[in-house]
Design a protein around this motif. Structure first.
Motif: not given
Length: 422
Positions: A341-361
């Protein structure tokens, strides 16, 4: 001061020296990161997913806060939970952490001997590039982007960095006005969802680009006005290292968590009940009041969530310290879940954008098309599964020591050396 071999140019402790003094220090290393802010960002990305996923639903009428009007009991319960605990509560916490991070960046640069003009250039570049990231995010994926609003608000926050703690609190009071005024509009029913949902429901992918950008350009200045309040409070907290040293601020964190989450629950309840159809939508005036109350107490809720994660971090750090063997210098390492979870927070920008990619698909009509069929409960399930998968991926990147791709790009753009110092 020493000379770089073969260059003839002086360098400071962390890099070359320009006309304005030492240039800004590079990005923070993993060893310098504090647990609580990363843990908070990683956990709250689940809430961001839960808040954004329902916006991809279409072909149904919508009520306040753009939630589809559900008829099934399970879907209505899911909508109630999301509006109560997530909507308008996740973004204030991220905004507060954004302000907190600006203080961390500024303090770190000053401690390394970087000159004031160099630090300000770094912060200006970072916020301008966040605006660009937000533009691209909106053009390709999601018009409800928050990056542009954060970048725009961050440029204004530069003027508040020298302000005293008391002055910051006065500014915070002043910024409650746009939060109340703009937040009140979230209490209005929206019918088909307006421009934002239209951009996500059009079957033509090229037309969707135009619609997304039009919505983003119109909404980003208002987003910036709404997020400035929690950003200012994040600056205030960053001055006191509240999340970097949570064990020293347990009482403040405890009071903030209890008061903030209680206010968020009580203040959000009227609009929550309207969204699920328990309370009638009696009048425009009443709905405006409900929307303002929901949004303003959402700021308290976001701070409450951040404080709750700070308390969790303090408890974990105390436990690891107790588990360390006598005479052992280093503390016991955190568990895999905490680390991921902390690694996700450390990469929060990439993870935030990845969510949008999944939702669009998955959801858009020109891709998976699930937005026309899923209810609120199933959509919440998809959002949580998406977050879990992204956390797992971030955990893998953390174990192999790789940064997120968006972080790598943003940092390379932010910390690039001026031409005269290359």
């Amino acid at each position: 001061m020493r000379m770089r071999a073969g260059s003839g140019r002086p360098v400071g402790a962390d890099g070359p020296v320009g006309a304005d003094g030492p240039v800004a220090r590079g990005p923070v290393t993993r060893q310098e990161r504090a647990l609580a802010p990363d843990l908070a960002r990683g956990a709250m990305l689940a809430f961001i997913a839960l808040a954004n996923a329902p916006l991809f639903l279409y072909d149904r009428p919508r009520g306040p806060r753009l939630h589809v009007i559900d008829t099934g009991l399970v879907d209505r319960i899911a909508s109630f939970a999301v509006v109560t605990f997530v909507d308008g509560r996740a973004y204030p916490m991220f905004a507060a952490l954004f302000g907190y991070g600006m203080v961390q960046l500024y303090r770190r640069q000053r401690a390394s001997g970087s000159a004031e003009p160099a630090i300000r250039r770094v912060l200006i570049r970072r916020n301008l590039w966040l605006l660009v990231f937000g533009f691209v995010h909106a053009a390709l994926l999601f018009p409800g982007d928050i990056l542009g609003g954060y970048g725009l608000a961050g440029l204004f926050m530069l003027a508040l960095l020298p302000v005293s703690g008391r002055g910051l609190l006065i500014w915070a009071v002043l910024f409650t006005v746009p939060v109340v005024v703009l937040g009140s509009t979230y209490g209005l029913a929206t019918g088909d969802g307006g421009a934002l949902v239209g951009a996500l429901s059009t079957p033509d992918p090229w037309a969707a680009v135009t619609l997304r950008l039009a919505d983003w350009l119109a909404a980003t200045p208002f987003t910036a006005l709404v997020v400035i309040l929690p950003m200012v409070l994040g600056l205030w907290a960053g001055r006191r290292r509240i999340l970097e040293e949570p064990e020293r601020h347990r009482i403040l964190l405890r009071h903030t968590a209890v008061a903030g989450l209680s206010l968020a629950l009580a203040g959000g309840l009227p609009l929550d009940l309207v969204v699920v159809g328990v309370l009638p939508s009696s009048s425009v005036t009443v709905n405006l009041v409900y929307g303002a109350l929901h949004t303003l107490t959402g700021v308290a809720g976001g701070l409450g969530y951040a404080a709750l994660v700070g308390l969790l971090a303090a408890r974990l750090q105390s436990r690891w310290a107790r588990q360390a063997l006598p005479g052992q210098r280093r503390e016991v390492a955190p568990g895999r879940i905490t680390t991921a979870v902390a690694a996700c927070g450390e990469r929060s920008l990439s993870c935030y954008l990845a969510q949008s990619v999944v939702f669009v698909l998955l959801f858009t009509p020109y891709a998976g098309g699930l937005g026309a069929h899923l209810g609120s409960a199933a959509t919440a399930g998809v959002a949580l599964l998406t977050w879990l998968a992204i956390v797992a991926g971030a955990g893998v990147l953390g174990r192999v020591g790789r940064r997120g791709p968006a972080e790598v790009l943003l940092r390379s753009l932010t910390y690039r050396a001026p031409r005269g110092n290359r």
